[in-house]
Write a protein that holds these residues in place. Structure first.
Motif, PDB file in Angstrom:
ATOM      1  N   LEU A  49       0.828  -1.198   0.000  1.00 12.99           N
ATOM      2  CA  LEU A  49       0.000   0.000   0.000  1.00 12.99           C
ATOM      3  C   LEU A  49       0.863   1.248   0.000  1.00 12.99           C
ATOM      4  O   LEU A  49       1.916   1.279   0.636  1.00 12.99           O
ATOM      5  CB  LEU A  49      -0.891   0.021   1.248  1.00 12.99           C
ATOM      6  N   GLN A  50       0.392   2.264  -0.699  1.00  9.10           N
ATOM      7  CA  GLN A  50       1.060   3.552  -0.641  1.00  9.10           C
ATOM      8  C   GLN A  50       0.836   4.144   0.740  1.00  9.10           C
ATOM      9  O   GLN A  50      -0.113   3.791   1.438  1.00  9.10           O
ATOM     10  CB  GLN A  50       0.506   4.488  -1.704  1.00  9.10           C
ATOM     11  N   ASP A  51       1.702   5.045   1.150  1.00  8.81           N
ATOM     12  CA  ASP A  51       1.614   5.631   2.486  1.00  8.81           C
ATOM     13  C   ASP A  51       0.257   6.272   2.751  1.00  8.81           C
ATOM     14  O   ASP A  51      -0.303   6.120   3.841  1.00  8.81           O
ATOM     15  CB  ASP A  51       2.726   6.665   2.704  1.00  8.81           C
ATOM     16  N   SER A  52      -0.295   6.964   1.764  1.00  7.31           N
ATOM     17  CA  SER A  52      -1.590   7.630   1.978  1.00  7.31           C
ATOM     18  C   SER A  52      -2.703   6.598   2.182  1.00  7.31           C
ATOM     19  O   SER A  52      -3.571   6.774   3.040  1.00  7.31           O
ATOM     20  CB  SER A  52      -1.923   8.561   0.817  1.00  7.31           C
ATOM     21  N   SER A  53      -2.675   5.523   1.408  1.00  5.73           N
ATOM     22  CA  SER A  53      -3.678   4.469   1.564  1.00  5.73           C
ATOM     23  C   SER A  53      -3.511   3.755   2.897  1.00  5.73           C
ATOM     24  O   SER A  53      -4.494   3.402   3.552  1.00  5.73           O
ATOM     25  CB  SER A  53      -3.583   3.449   0.433  1.00  5.73           C
ATOM     26  N   LEU A  54      -2.279   3.559   3.301  1.00  3.33           N
ATOM     27  CA  LEU A  54      -1.989   2.916   4.578  1.00  3.33           C
ATOM     28  C   LEU A  54      -2.516   3.755   5.732  1.00  3.33           C
ATOM     29  O   LEU A  54      -3.140   3.231   6.657  1.00  3.33           O
ATOM     30  CB  LEU A  54      -0.481   2.710   4.710  1.00  3.33           C
ATOM     31  N   GLU A  55      -2.314   5.065   5.676  1.00  2.00           N
ATOM     32  CA  GLU A  55      -2.810   5.958   6.716  1.00  2.00           C
ATOM     33  C   GLU A  55      -4.338   5.987   6.744  1.00  2.00           C
ATOM     34  O   GLU A  55      -4.944   5.971   7.810  1.00  2.00           O
ATOM     35  CB  GLU A  55      -2.259   7.366   6.511  1.00  2.00           C
ATOM     36  N   LYS A  56      -4.973   6.002   5.569  1.00  2.00           N
ATOM     37  CA  LYS A  56      -6.431   6.001   5.501  1.00  2.00           C
ATOM     38  C   LYS A  56      -6.997   4.709   6.071  1.00  2.00           C
ATOM     39  O   LYS A  56      -7.989   4.723   6.803  1.00  2.00           O
ATOM     40  CB  LYS A  56      -6.910   6.174   4.059  1.00  2.00           C
ATOM     41  N   LEU A  57      -6.375   3.579   5.758  1.00  2.00           N
ATOM     42  CA  LEU A  57      -6.829   2.295   6.271  1.00  2.00           C
ATOM     43  C   LEU A  57      -6.674   2.243   7.790  1.00  2.00           C
ATOM     44  O   LEU A  57      -7.592   1.823   8.496  1.00  2.00           O
ATOM     45  CB  LEU A  57      -6.053   1.154   5.619  1.00  2.00           C
ATOM     46  N   ALA A  58      -5.533   2.674   8.294  1.00  2.00           N
ATOM     47  CA  ALA A  58      -5.300   2.686   9.741  1.00  2.00           C
ATOM     48  C   ALA A  58      -6.310   3.600  10.433  1.00  2.00           C
ATOM     49  O   ALA A  58      -6.857   3.247  11.487  1.00  2.00           O
ATOM     50  CB  ALA A  58      -3.875   3.139  10.043  1.00  2.00           C
ATOM     51  N   PHE A  59      -6.589   4.755   9.864  1.00  2.00           N
ATOM     52  CA  PHE A  59      -7.562   5.693  10.435  1.00  2.00           C
ATOM     53  C   PHE A  59      -8.956   5.074  10.428  1.00  2.00           C
ATOM     54  O   PHE A  59      -9.693   5.171  11.416  1.00  2.00           O
ATOM     55  CB  PHE A  59      -7.539   7.005   9.645  1.00  2.00           C
ATOM     56  N   TYR A  60      -9.322   4.413   9.343  1.00  2.00           N
ATOM     57  CA  TYR A  60     -10.635   3.770   9.244  1.00  2.00           C
ATOM     58  C   TYR A  60     -10.787   2.676  10.293  1.00  2.00           C
ATOM     59  O   TYR A  60     -11.806   2.598  10.987  1.00  2.00           O
ATOM     60  CB  TYR A  60     -10.846   3.204   7.839  1.00  2.00           C
ATOM     61  N   LEU A  61      -9.770   1.830  10.402  1.00  2.00           N
ATOM     62  CA  LEU A  61      -9.825   0.750  11.385  1.00  2.00           C
ATOM     63  C   LEU A  61      -9.893   1.294  12.807  1.00  2.00           C
ATOM     64  O   LEU A  61     -10.643   0.790  13.638  1.00  2.00           O
ATOM     65  CB  LEU A  61      -8.623  -0.180  11.220  1.00  2.00           C
ATOM     66  N   ALA A  62      -9.110   2.331  13.075  1.00  2.00           N
ATOM     67  CA  ALA A  62      -9.103   2.923  14.416  1.00  2.00           C
ATOM     68  C   ALA A  62     -10.435   3.599  14.733  1.00  2.00           C
ATOM     69  O   ALA A  62     -10.929   3.500  15.858  1.00  2.00           O
ATOM     70  CB  ALA A  62      -7.962   3.930  14.546  1.00  2.00           C
ATOM     71  N   SER A  63     -11.028   4.261  13.762  1.00  2.00           N
ATOM     72  CA  SER A  63     -12.290   4.951  14.022  1.00  2.00           C
ATOM     73  C   SER A  63     -13.458   3.974  14.136  1.00  2.00           C
ATOM     74  O   SER A  63     -14.517   4.339  14.649  1.00  2.00           O
ATOM     75  CB  SER A  63     -12.568   6.004  12.953  1.00  2.00           C
ATOM     76  N   ASN A  64     -13.263   2.744  13.702  1.00  2.00           N
ATOM     77  CA  ASN A  64     -14.293   1.709  13.813  1.00  2.00           C
ATOM     78  C   ASN A  64     -13.810   0.554  14.686  1.00  2.00           C
ATOM     79  O   ASN A  64     -14.166  -0.596  14.465  1.00  2.00           O
ATOM     80  CB  ASN A  64     -14.669   1.191  12.429  1.00  2.00           C
ATOM     81  N   LYS A  65     -13.008   0.875  15.699  1.00  2.00           N
ATOM     82  CA  LYS A  65     -12.354  -0.160  16.503  1.00  2.00           C
ATOM     83  C   LYS A  65     -13.329  -1.054  17.241  1.00  2.00           C
ATOM     84  O   LYS A  65     -13.068  -2.247  17.389  1.00  2.00           O
ATOM     85  CB  LYS A  65     -11.360   0.460  17.473  1.00  2.00           C
ATOM     86  N   ASP A  66     -14.462  -0.533  17.700  1.00  2.00           N
ATOM     87  CA  ASP A  66     -15.420  -1.362  18.420  1.00  2.00           C
ATOM     88  C   ASP A  66     -16.042  -2.416  17.509  1.00  2.00           C
ATOM     89  O   ASP A  66     -16.148  -3.588  17.874  1.00  2.00           O
ATOM     90  CB  ASP A  66     -16.503  -0.498  19.064  1.00  2.00           C
ATOM     91  N   THR A  67     -16.433  -2.012  16.321  1.00  2.00           N
ATOM     92  CA  THR A  67     -16.982  -2.949  15.345  1.00  2.00           C
ATOM     93  C   THR A  67     -15.924  -3.963  14.943  1.00  2.00           C
ATOM     94  O   THR A  67     -16.198  -5.164  14.855  1.00  2.00           O
ATOM     95  CB  THR A  67     -17.498  -2.192  14.105  1.00  2.00           C
ATOM     96  N   LEU A  68     -14.706  -3.490  14.710  1.00  2.00           N
ATOM     97  CA  LEU A  68     -13.607  -4.377  14.329  1.00  2.00           C
ATOM     98  C   LEU A  68     -13.320  -5.388  15.432  1.00  2.00           C
ATOM     99  O   LEU A  68     -13.122  -6.576  15.153  1.00  2.00           O
ATOM    100  CB  LEU A  68     -12.349  -3.561  14.013  1.00  2.00           C
ATOM    101  N   ALA A  69     -13.321  -4.945  16.676  1.00  2.00           N
ATOM    102  CA  ALA A  69     -13.067  -5.854  17.798  1.00  2.00           C
ATOM    103  C   ALA A  69     -14.122  -6.949  17.847  1.00  2.00           C
ATOM    104  O   ALA A  69     -13.790  -8.123  18.064  1.00  2.00           O
ATOM    105  CB  ALA A  69     -13.043  -5.076  19.112  1.00  2.00           C
ATOM    106  N   ASN A  70     -15.383  -6.587  17.631  1.00  2.00           N
ATOM    107  CA  ASN A  70     -16.447  -7.594  17.613  1.00  2.00           C
ATOM    108  C   ASN A  70     -16.273  -8.569  16.466  1.00  2.00           C
ATOM    109  O   ASN A  70     -16.495  -9.767  16.620  1.00  2.00           O
ATOM    110  CB  ASN A  70     -17.815  -6.923  17.548  1.00  2.00           C
ATOM    111  N   LEU A  71     -15.887  -8.075  15.309  1.00  2.00           N
ATOM    112  CA  LEU A  71     -15.656  -8.950  14.159  1.00  2.00           C
ATOM    113  C   LEU A  71     -14.501  -9.914  14.422  1.00  2.00           C
ATOM    114  O   LEU A  71     -14.571 -11.093  14.068  1.00  2.00           O
ATOM    115  CB  LEU A  71     -15.369  -8.121  12.903  1.00  2.00           C
ATOM    116  N   LEU A  72     -13.445  -9.420  15.057  1.00  2.00           N
ATOM    117  CA  LEU A  72     -12.301 -10.269  15.364  1.00  2.00           C
ATOM    118  C   LEU A  72     -12.644 -11.328  16.416  1.00  2.00           C
ATOM    119  O   LEU A  72     -12.006 -12.378  16.476  1.00  2.00           O
ATOM    120  CB  LEU A  72     -11.112  -9.421  15.825  1.00  2.00           C
ATOM    121  N   LYS A  73     -13.651 -11.047  17.227  1.00  2.00           N
ATOM    122  CA  LYS A  73     -14.110 -12.022  18.217  1.00  2.00           C
ATOM    123  C   LYS A  73     -15.033 -13.057  17.592  1.00  2.00           C
ATOM    124  O   LYS A  73     -15.446 -13.998  18.249  1.00  2.00           O
ATOM    125  CB  LYS A  73     -14.850 -11.315  19.355  1.00  2.00           C
TER     126      LYS A  73
END
Length: 95
Positions: A49-73
Protein backbone atom coordinates in the motif's frame (compact mmCIF):
# COMPACT_ATOMS: atom_id res chain seq x y z
CA UNK A 1 -18.10 39.45 24.89
CA UNK A 2 -18.32 35.66 25.09
CA UNK A 3 -15.58 33.35 26.27
CA UNK A 4 -15.33 30.11 24.32
CA UNK A 5 -13.20 27.21 25.46
CA UNK A 6 -11.85 25.03 22.66
CA UNK A 7 -9.85 21.83 22.91
CA UNK A 8 -7.46 21.35 20.01
CA UNK A 9 -5.83 18.04 19.11
CA UNK A 10 -2.32 18.72 17.80
CA UNK A 11 -0.05 16.11 16.22
CA UNK A 12 3.51 16.89 15.13
CA UNK A 13 2.77 20.60 15.39
CA UNK A 14 -0.30 20.36 13.15
CA UNK A 15 -3.80 21.08 14.41
CA UNK A 16 -5.89 18.03 13.58
CA UNK A 17 -9.29 18.85 15.06
CA UNK A 18 -11.00 21.25 17.44
CA UNK A 19 -13.61 20.14 19.98
CA UNK A 20 -15.95 21.81 22.43
CA UNK A 21 -15.30 19.25 25.18
CA UNK A 22 -12.17 17.71 26.65
CA UNK A 23 -13.81 14.27 26.56
CA UNK A 24 -14.31 14.44 22.79
CA UNK A 25 -10.78 15.74 22.24
CA UNK A 26 -9.29 12.95 24.38
CA UNK A 27 -11.31 10.31 22.53
CA UNK A 28 -10.11 11.63 19.16
CA UNK A 29 -6.52 11.75 20.41
CA UNK A 30 -6.75 8.12 21.58
CA UNK A 31 -8.18 7.14 18.18
CA UNK A 32 -5.19 8.81 16.49
CA UNK A 33 -2.88 6.86 18.82
CA UNK A 34 -4.54 3.61 17.75
CA UNK A 35 -4.18 4.58 14.08
CA UNK A 36 -0.49 5.37 14.63
CA UNK A 37 -0.01 1.96 16.25
CA UNK A 38 -1.81 0.19 13.41
CA UNK A 39 0.49 1.56 10.70
CA UNK A 40 3.56 -0.56 11.62
CA UNK A 41 1.29 -3.60 12.04
CA UNK A 42 -0.19 -3.12 8.56
CA UNK A 43 3.27 -2.56 7.07
CA UNK A 44 4.34 -6.02 8.26
CA UNK A 45 1.69 -7.60 6.04
CA UNK A 46 2.28 -8.51 2.44
CA UNK A 47 0.06 -5.70 1.23
CA UNK A 48 1.82 -3.18 -0.93
CA UNK A 49 0.00 0.00 0.00
CA UNK A 50 1.06 3.55 -0.64
CA UNK A 51 1.61 5.63 2.49
CA UNK A 52 -1.59 7.63 1.98
CA UNK A 53 -3.68 4.47 1.56
CA UNK A 54 -1.99 2.92 4.58
CA UNK A 55 -2.81 5.96 6.72
CA UNK A 56 -6.43 6.00 5.50
CA UNK A 57 -6.83 2.29 6.27
CA UNK A 58 -5.30 2.69 9.74
CA UNK A 59 -7.56 5.69 10.44
CA UNK A 60 -10.63 3.77 9.24
CA UNK A 61 -9.83 0.75 11.39
CA UNK A 62 -9.10 2.92 14.42
CA UNK A 63 -12.29 4.95 14.02
CA UNK A 64 -14.29 1.71 13.81
CA UNK A 65 -12.35 -0.16 16.50
CA UNK A 66 -15.42 -1.36 18.42
CA UNK A 67 -16.98 -2.95 15.34
CA UNK A 68 -13.61 -4.38 14.33
CA UNK A 69 -13.07 -5.85 17.80
CA UNK A 70 -16.45 -7.59 17.61
CA UNK A 71 -15.66 -8.95 14.16
CA UNK A 72 -12.30 -10.27 15.36
CA UNK A 73 -14.11 -12.02 18.22
CA UNK A 74 -16.25 -13.83 15.64
CA UNK A 75 -19.42 -11.80 15.99
CA UNK A 76 -21.60 -11.37 12.95
CA UNK A 77 -21.38 -7.95 11.32
CA UNK A 78 -24.14 -5.54 12.26
CA UNK A 79 -26.09 -4.50 9.21
CA UNK A 80 -27.34 -0.94 8.91
CA UNK A 81 -31.08 -0.65 9.34
CA UNK A 82 -32.86 0.13 6.09
CA UNK A 83 -34.04 3.69 5.78
CA UNK A 84 -37.71 4.13 6.55
CA UNK A 85 -39.72 5.20 3.58
CA UNK A 86 -42.30 7.88 4.01
CA UNK A 87 -45.83 7.41 2.73
CA UNK A 88 -45.21 10.21 0.25
CA UNK A 89 -42.18 8.44 -1.29
CA UNK A 90 -44.10 5.13 -1.38
CA UNK A 91 -46.98 6.84 -3.20
CA UNK A 92 -44.58 8.39 -5.72
CA UNK A 93 -42.96 5.02 -6.45
CA UNK A 94 -46.32 3.27 -6.98
CA UNK A 95 -47.29 5.80 -9.68
Amino acid sequence: MAVITKFVVVRDGVEKMTFASKKEADAYDRMLDVADNLIPFLQQGELELQDSSLEKLAFYLASNKDTLANLLKGAAPVKAAPAKRSKKSEAQQSE
